[in-house]
Design a protein around this motif. Structure first.
Motif, short mmCIF file in Angstrom:
data_model
loop_
_atom_site.label_atom_id
_atom_site.label_comp_id
_atom_site.label_asym_id
_atom_site.label_seq_id
_atom_site.Cartn_x
_atom_site.Cartn_y
_atom_site.Cartn_z
N GLU A 160 169.54 -15.88 82.91
CA GLU A 160 168.77 -14.90 83.66
C GLU A 160 167.67 -15.59 84.43
OE1 GLU A 160 167.50 -11.35 81.52
OE2 GLU A 160 168.59 -12.10 79.78
N PHE A 161 167.42 -15.09 85.66
CA PHE A 161 166.38 -15.67 86.50
C PHE A 161 165.48 -14.58 87.08
CE2 PHE A 161 169.60 -18.93 86.40
CZ PHE A 161 168.87 -20.12 86.37
N PRO A 162 164.21 -14.92 87.31
CA PRO A 162 163.28 -13.94 87.88
C PRO A 162 163.44 -13.77 89.39
CG PRO A 162 162.15 -16.02 87.50
CD PRO A 162 163.53 -16.18 86.93
N ARG B 162 170.68 -8.59 91.19
CA ARG B 162 170.32 -7.45 90.34
C ARG B 162 171.16 -6.22 90.68
NH1 ARG B 162 164.14 -5.14 89.44
NH2 ARG B 162 164.63 -3.68 87.77
N THR B 163 171.36 -5.96 91.97
CA THR B 163 172.14 -4.80 92.37
C THR B 163 173.56 -4.88 91.82
OG1 THR B 163 170.85 -4.54 94.41
CG2 THR B 163 173.05 -3.55 94.38
N THR B 164 174.13 -6.06 91.86
CA THR B 164 175.51 -6.25 91.37
C THR B 164 175.57 -6.08 89.87
OG1 THR B 164 175.90 -7.79 93.19
CG2 THR B 164 177.47 -7.82 91.37
N VAL B 165 174.61 -6.64 89.16
CA VAL B 165 174.58 -6.51 87.70
C VAL B 165 174.54 -5.04 87.30
CG1 VAL B 165 173.16 -6.91 85.65
CG2 VAL B 165 173.60 -8.78 87.25
N ARG B 166 173.68 -4.28 87.95
CA ARG B 166 173.57 -2.86 87.61
C ARG B 166 174.85 -2.11 87.96
NH1 ARG B 166 167.41 -0.73 88.67
NH2 ARG B 166 166.41 -2.12 87.17
N ALA B 167 175.48 -2.47 89.06
CA ALA B 167 176.73 -1.82 89.44
C ALA B 167 177.83 -2.09 88.43
CB ALA B 167 177.15 -2.29 90.84
N VAL B 168 177.92 -3.34 87.97
CA VAL B 168 178.93 -3.70 86.97
C VAL B 168 178.70 -2.93 85.67
CG1 VAL B 168 179.76 -5.58 85.50
CG2 VAL B 168 179.47 -5.95 87.95
N ASN B 169 177.46 -2.81 85.27
CA ASN B 169 177.17 -2.04 84.06
C ASN B 169 177.55 -0.57 84.23
OD1 ASN B 169 176.20 -4.14 82.52
ND2 ASN B 169 174.05 -3.78 83.00
N ALA B 170 177.26 -0.01 85.41
CA ALA B 170 177.57 1.40 85.64
C ALA B 170 179.08 1.65 85.61
CB ALA B 170 176.99 1.85 86.98
N LEU B 171 179.84 0.72 86.14
CA LEU B 171 181.29 0.91 86.19
C LEU B 171 181.96 0.60 84.86
CD1 LEU B 171 183.84 1.47 87.91
CD2 LEU B 171 183.90 -0.98 88.40
N GLY B 172 181.58 -0.51 84.24
CA GLY B 172 182.32 -0.98 83.08
C GLY B 172 181.59 -0.99 81.76
N ARG B 173 180.33 -0.51 81.76
CA ARG B 173 179.54 -0.52 80.51
C ARG B 173 179.56 -1.91 79.87
NH1 ARG B 173 182.81 3.98 79.86
NH2 ARG B 173 183.93 2.97 78.17
N LEU C 78 175.31 -6.00 80.62
CA LEU C 78 174.59 -7.11 81.22
C LEU C 78 173.11 -6.76 81.36
CD1 LEU C 78 177.12 -8.00 84.07
CD2 LEU C 78 176.88 -9.12 81.85
N PRO C 79 172.22 -7.74 81.41
CA PRO C 79 170.78 -7.48 81.42
C PRO C 79 170.29 -6.98 82.78
CG PRO C 79 171.17 -9.83 81.61
CD PRO C 79 172.51 -9.20 81.39
N GLU C 80 169.89 -5.73 82.87
CA GLU C 80 169.52 -5.15 84.15
C GLU C 80 168.11 -5.52 84.60
OE1 GLU C 80 170.29 -0.99 84.37
OE2 GLU C 80 172.47 -1.24 84.08
N SER C 81 167.34 -6.16 83.75
CA SER C 81 165.98 -6.55 84.13
C SER C 81 165.96 -7.82 84.97
CB SER C 81 165.13 -6.76 82.87
OG SER C 81 165.69 -7.79 82.07
N THR C 82 167.06 -8.56 84.98
CA THR C 82 167.10 -9.83 85.69
C THR C 82 167.25 -9.62 87.19
OG1 THR C 82 168.21 -11.98 85.79
CG2 THR C 82 169.60 -10.06 85.46
N GLU C 83 166.69 -10.53 87.98
CA GLU C 83 166.87 -10.50 89.43
C GLU C 83 168.14 -11.24 89.85
OE1 GLU C 83 165.17 -8.86 91.75
OE2 GLU C 83 164.03 -7.95 90.12
N ALA C 84 168.58 -12.17 89.03
CA ALA C 84 169.82 -12.91 89.31
C ALA C 84 170.41 -13.41 88.00
CB ALA C 84 169.54 -14.09 90.25
#
Length: 485
Positions: free
Chosen positions: A255-257, A284-295, A298-304
């Motif tokens: 995870e990166f800031p 970050r946008t991609t991480v959140r999208a992956v979580n929304a689709l596939g549960r 992944l850590p949504e607080s990360t920027e990358a």
């Protein structure tokens, strides 16, 4: 990763697929004379003329790419049948659009008005696998994942692995010079195509390349066809290089800031001489999208989120070295997967990225800009600036080890102003890539989507030479007209 890899990726939740929307196909009368000529050398079931059926073959998966209505769709099973199609097309001066599984993202497989769509998905035999010569001989309709599993049974490995590997075909991979997640170590499709059987526009059969481990006889016509998007000939067979099967990959997530810090880590890994089998980035946008689709957890607080993997016997040592470099670059957490299964789940999350981003809005435009690794941070920061300027949601996933970014512009095509801004932002991202010394496409091809930008990248002399090559192979301009340039 948050909460110990988010409770080990939410107990390894299964992937879900979004629903697909369909639109009613347009009506189109059959060209009877053309159909009769086609049926002279094809079985009845291989020639499709029902307007609703033929319309379903009109496009690939790209948005906002012009497409016509096919006069007929043909599904040959043999080389002779393909030759008959091309002889007929030449005699009647009818354009031909070769197609694979239509998973492309640039409109390269879109139908031209009144064309013959030449779908090669029925030519799907693996003709030979040789462990001694380390080659596979295949027809163009073989699905990438099917080939990968077949050679794995003999202790061999076919490295190119596009995200759509469960659906895309080898012929399509060759047509667009596809890449994939493992390119950072193993390279792209072009490096594994040793020889081709190609049906030319006039129906002649051309054999290029070789079965040998090396050979330099004459011009390298094989490489010329790879990435030509069906505009020079129809690939009906391929000799592919294989490698010995490596150990299963072990992965880590860092995870990166900021995306800049993640890109600094990428540069450090490459500069250190490490050879990960995979080095992928999700913003970050991609991480959140992956979580929304596939549960996926992944850590949504990360920027990358940076994913790295090694497929060597000393993989733990390689991951440890990458982990140290990530920490030095500012990573807030570095978590190795516990085992191969968890590693595979991380890779599955990355493969879901494009589908997950597509689910955020009614439509997407997927960019494919590749820049020198040293300019990767500038590319990603510049893309974020474009998103702010145009007021759009743009997620980025990237083959970071290659510098190959996939900015995904998410928008509603029913909103005219938003659609206009989406198109403008897409162009701004490609312009940025060229300014940074990059290319408009690393692996998706040009097709319809990027014709204007290909001309800008090549320049007038380069474009003239490309057109001369096209005329040499296809003087009547029948093969996939309107693509590339």
């Amino acid at each position: 990763m948050d909460d110990d890899l988010s409770a080990r990726l939410s107990e390894r939740s299964p992937e879900r697929s979004p629903e697909q929307s369909t639109q009613p196909p347009p009506e189109f009368p059959s060209a009877q004379g053309l159909v009769e000529r086609l049926r002279e050398g094809l079985p009845p079931e291989a020639v499709l003329t029902d307007p609703q059926v033929t319309a379903s073959y009109a496009t690939d998966m790209a948005s906002f790419c012009a497409a016509g209505t096919p006069a007929a769709v043909v599904l040959p099973r043999t080389v002779d049948q393909v030759r008959h199609v091309m002889r007929t097309a030449t005699a009647l001066r009818v354009p031909v659009v070769p197609q694979g599984a239509r998973t492309g993202l640039s409109g390269a497989a879109n139908a031209s008005e009144g064309c013959i769509v030449l779908s090669l998905v029925k030519m799907d035999r693996i003709l030979e696998i040789s462990a001694v010569d380390r080659i596979a001989v295949v027809e163009p309709g073989v699905v990438n994942a099917v080939l990968s599993r077949a050679v794995a049974e003999q202790g061999l490995y076919y490295p190119p692995d596009p995200s759509s590997w469960e659906q895309c075909t080898i012929g399509g991979n060759i047509g667009t010079a596809s890449g994939g997640l493992c390119c950072v170590k193993y390279g792209v499709t072009a490096e594994y195509v040793l020889g081709l059987d190609v049906v030319l526009a006039d129906g002649r059969l051309l054999r290029t390349g070789r079965r040998t481990a090396k050979g330099v006889a004459g011009y390298d016509l094989t490489r010329l066809f790879v990435g030509s998007e069906g505009s020079l000939g129809v690939v009906v067979g391929a000799v592919l290089a294989l490698r010995p099967a490596p150990p299963r990959q072990l992965a880590l997530a860092a995870e990166f800031p900021s995306v800049a810090a993640a890109c600094e880590a990428v540069c450090a890994v490459m500069e250190a001489g490490l050879a990960p089998s995979l080095l992928e980035l999700m913003d970050r946008t991609t991480v959140r999208a992956v979580n929304a689709l596939g549960r996926m957890g992944l850590p949504e607080s990360t920027e990358a989120l940076l994913l790295a993997a090694f497929d060597t016997p000393d993989a733990p040592d390689g991951l440890a070295a990458v982990g140290r470099l990530c920490t030095a670059a500012g990573a807030t957490a570095v978590v190795p997967a516990e085992d191969e299964a968890e590693s595979e789940l991380l890779l599955r999350a990355r493969r879901m990225s494009l589908t997950a981003l597509e689910a955020l809005r009614p439509a997407t435009m997927i960019d494919d800009v590749c820049v020198p690794r040293s300019r990767l941070a500038e590319m990603l920061d510049g893309t974020a600036a474009v998103a702010r300027e145009y007021g759009l949601l743009i997620g980025v996933c990237a083959h970071a080890g290659d510098g190959n970014t996939h900015p995904v512009v998410c928008f509603d095509p029913a909103d005219e102003d938003e659609a206009r801004r989406a198109r403008a932002s897409f162009g701004a991202i490609m312009a940025l890539g060229l300014e940074l010394g990059g290319t408009i496409t690393g692996e998706h091809g040009v097709g319809v989507l990027k014709k204007e930008w290909l001309a800008r990248e090549l320049g007038p002399v380069g474009l003239e030479m490309q057109r001369n090559v096209k005329r040499a192979f296809d003087p009547l301009g029948l093969l996939n007209p309107g693509k590339l340039f």
